[in-house]
Write a protein that holds these residues in place. Sequence first.
Motif, PDB file in Angstrom:
ATOM      1  N   TRP A  59      88.423-145.035  17.242  1.00 58.91           N
ATOM      2  CA  TRP A  59      88.225-143.807  16.475  1.00 58.91           C
ATOM      3  C   TRP A  59      89.273-142.755  16.836  1.00 58.91           C
ATOM      4  CZ3 TRP A  59      87.000-138.675  17.519  1.00 58.91           C
ATOM      5  CH2 TRP A  59      86.604-137.914  16.405  1.00 58.91           C
ATOM      6  N   ILE A  60      89.582-142.640  18.132  1.00 56.18           N
ATOM      7  CA  ILE A  60      90.628-141.699  18.559  1.00 56.18           C
ATOM      8  C   ILE A  60      91.981-142.118  18.005  1.00 56.18           C
ATOM      9  CG2 ILE A  60      91.843-140.759  20.566  1.00 56.18           C
ATOM     10  CD1 ILE A  60      89.217-141.029  22.121  1.00 56.18           C
ATOM     11  N   ALA A  61      92.255-143.440  18.040  1.00 51.58           N
ATOM     12  CA  ALA A  61      93.527-143.931  17.508  1.00 51.58           C
ATOM     13  C   ALA A  61      93.624-143.724  16.007  1.00 51.58           C
ATOM     14  CB  ALA A  61      93.694-145.412  17.852  1.00 51.58           C
ATOM     15  N   SER A  62      92.464-143.716  15.323  1.00 53.12           N
ATOM     16  CA  SER A  62      92.482-143.533  13.871  1.00 53.12           C
ATOM     17  C   SER A  62      93.002-142.158  13.459  1.00 53.12           C
ATOM     18  CB  SER A  62      91.072-143.729  13.310  1.00 53.12           C
ATOM     19  OG  SER A  62      90.589-145.024  13.596  1.00 53.12           O
ATOM     20  N   ILE A  63      92.988-141.201  14.387  1.00 48.80           N
ATOM     21  CA  ILE A  63      93.500-139.868  14.082  1.00 48.80           C
ATOM     22  C   ILE A  63      95.019-139.879  13.957  1.00 48.80           C
ATOM     23  CG2 ILE A  63      93.575-137.461  14.893  1.00 48.80           C
ATOM     24  CD1 ILE A  63      90.990-137.996  16.402  1.00 48.80           C
ATOM     25  N   PHE A  64      95.676-140.806  14.658  1.00 49.69           N
ATOM     26  CA  PHE A  64      97.132-140.762  14.773  1.00 49.69           C
ATOM     27  C   PHE A  64      97.844-141.908  14.059  1.00 49.69           C
ATOM     28  CE2 PHE A  64      95.205-138.974  18.625  1.00 49.69           C
ATOM     29  CZ  PHE A  64      95.675-137.665  18.544  1.00 49.69           C
ATOM     30  N   ILE A  65      97.182-143.080  13.901  1.00 52.26           N
ATOM     31  CA  ILE A  65      97.893-144.228  13.342  1.00 52.26           C
ATOM     32  C   ILE A  65      98.193-143.992  11.862  1.00 52.26           C
ATOM     33  CG2 ILE A  65      96.902-145.873  14.968  1.00 52.26           C
ATOM     34  CD1 ILE A  65      94.893-146.676  12.830  1.00 52.26           C
ATOM     35  N   ILE A  67      98.399-144.809   8.002  1.00 55.97           N
ATOM     36  CA  ILE A  67      97.570-145.654   7.128  1.00 55.97           C
ATOM     37  C   ILE A  67      98.090-145.618   5.694  1.00 55.97           C
ATOM     38  CG2 ILE A  67      95.481-145.482   8.534  1.00 55.97           C
ATOM     39  CD1 ILE A  67      94.532-143.256   6.688  1.00 55.97           C
ATOM     40  N   ASP A  68      99.382-145.354   5.518  1.00 60.42           N
ATOM     41  CA  ASP A  68      99.946-145.297   4.173  1.00 60.42           C
ATOM     42  C   ASP A  68      99.926-146.680   3.535  1.00 60.42           C
ATOM     43  OD1 ASP A  68     100.447-142.636   4.599  1.00 60.42           O
ATOM     44  OD2 ASP A  68     102.475-142.994   5.382  1.00 60.42           O
ATOM     45  N   ASN A  69      99.637-146.702   2.233  1.00 62.28           N
ATOM     46  CA  ASN A  69      99.651-147.928   1.429  1.00 62.28           C
ATOM     47  C   ASN A  69      98.677-148.985   1.945  1.00 62.28           C
ATOM     48  OD1 ASN A  69     101.750-146.849  -0.192  1.00 62.28           O
ATOM     49  ND2 ASN A  69     103.283-147.539   1.322  1.00 62.28           N
ATOM     50  N   GLY A  77      77.771-158.019  -1.247  1.00 57.95           N
ATOM     51  CA  GLY A  77      77.542-159.362  -1.769  1.00 57.95           C
ATOM     52  C   GLY A  77      78.785-159.888  -2.465  1.00 57.95           C
ATOM     53  N   ALA A  78      78.614-160.347  -3.692  1.00 61.70           N
ATOM     54  CA  ALA A  78      79.729-160.964  -4.416  1.00 61.70           C
ATOM     55  C   ALA A  78      80.675-159.922  -5.005  1.00 61.70           C
ATOM     56  CB  ALA A  78      79.188-161.864  -5.526  1.00 61.70           C
ATOM     57  N   ASP A  79      80.143-158.790  -5.457  1.00 59.27           N
ATOM     58  CA  ASP A  79      80.972-157.769  -6.079  1.00 59.27           C
ATOM     59  C   ASP A  79      81.686-156.949  -5.017  1.00 59.27           C
ATOM     60  OD1 ASP A  79      80.092-158.596  -8.566  1.00 59.27           O
ATOM     61  OD2 ASP A  79      78.351-157.252  -8.509  1.00 59.27           O
ATOM     62  N   GLY A  80      82.804-156.371  -5.411  1.00 53.61           N
ATOM     63  CA  GLY A  80      83.561-155.537  -4.497  1.00 53.61           C
ATOM     64  C   GLY A  80      84.508-154.637  -5.258  1.00 53.61           C
ATOM     65  N   ARG A  81      84.939-153.592  -4.572  1.00 50.33           N
ATOM     66  CA  ARG A  81      85.868-152.658  -5.183  1.00 50.33           C
ATOM     67  C   ARG A  81      86.938-152.301  -4.156  1.00 50.33           C
ATOM     68  NH1 ARG A  81      83.499-147.492  -8.090  1.00 50.33           N
ATOM     69  NH2 ARG A  81      82.934-149.165  -9.533  1.00 50.33           N
ATOM     70  N   GLN A  82      88.176-152.407  -4.583  1.00 52.21           N
ATOM     71  CA  GLN A  82      89.295-152.070  -3.702  1.00 52.21           C
ATOM     72  C   GLN A  82      89.689-150.623  -3.929  1.00 52.21           C
ATOM     73  OE1 GLN A  82      93.029-154.249  -4.180  1.00 52.21           O
ATOM     74  NE2 GLN A  82      92.973-154.708  -1.997  1.00 52.21           N
ATOM     75  N   MET A  83      89.853-149.917  -2.825  1.00 49.18           N
ATOM     76  CA  MET A  83      90.188-148.506  -2.927  1.00 49.18           C
ATOM     77  C   MET A  83      91.138-148.144  -1.793  1.00 49.18           C
ATOM     78  SD  MET A  83      86.436-147.125  -1.772  1.00 49.18           S
ATOM     79  CE  MET A  83      86.892-145.464  -2.164  1.00 49.18           C
ATOM     80  N   PRO A  84      91.950-147.107  -1.981  1.00 53.78           N
ATOM     81  CA  PRO A  84      92.897-146.723  -0.927  1.00 53.78           C
ATOM     82  C   PRO A  84      92.167-146.246   0.322  1.00 53.78           C
ATOM     83  CG  PRO A  84      92.856-145.093  -2.689  1.00 53.78           C
ATOM     84  CD  PRO A  84      92.088-146.264  -3.190  1.00 53.78           C
ATOM     85  N   LEU A  85      92.723-146.621   1.464  1.00 51.47           N
ATOM     86  CA  LEU A  85      92.141-146.236   2.742  1.00 51.47           C
ATOM     87  C   LEU A  85      92.678-144.864   3.130  1.00 51.47           C
ATOM     88  CD1 LEU A  85      90.411-146.953   5.215  1.00 51.47           C
ATOM     89  CD2 LEU A  85      92.445-148.022   6.222  1.00 51.47           C
TER      90      LEU A  85
END
Length: 201
Positions: A59-65, A67-69, A77-85
């Motif tokens: 979680w601390i590393a998530s502040i700095f790493i 995450i572009d693109n 379940g079977a359905d899913g949706r892709q979205m930008p992080l």
Amino acid sequence: MHLPKLASIGKSASRLTGGKLRPPLKTLGPGSVSSLLKIALDVAYVLLALITGVLLLLWIASIFIPIDNLNVTVSDGADGRQMPLTRPLLLFGVGAMTAYFGGFLMILRGLRKIFRTLTLGDPFQPDNVRRLRQIGLILAIVTGGVWMAQGLVAARLAPGVMEPQGISDLLTPVFSILVVFVLAEVFREGARLRRESELTI
């Protein structure tokens, strides 16, 4: 009709057990079932502490790493949706997991202390009442947090993909919470009776 005497029954049982009468399995005290469960709780506590520590560092590393693109797939379940992080999404997801495992780490911490008193053969201590109430409160917070987090994800992050939890999904956790609070009252009554017996003696 002659019934066999108790002495002969005892001798027969003694022969069946190799000459020694084996005592029943103890539930309290050293070498009991409680001591074995205490060891299992110790191992689970260490593993859960490691997992929580790794998640906290992540979680601390998530502040700095960067995450572009990067994309994330939210599915149920079977359905899913892709979205930008996005960074808020990453911090929310990792933070929610850290809080979830941290809550159960605190629950295990209280259980270890309770089972330590069971291993000593002295369960009805006032501290165990407080520990059980804390466990019930933490379990209620974790249950409510999971329920709200899943509702937030279903409503804002993945509408139509994930379904929020219904009231029926809370029946089992709420029942478990009530059982913990009832056990706390049982321990409180046991501690009161023990204190009265000590004063009487």
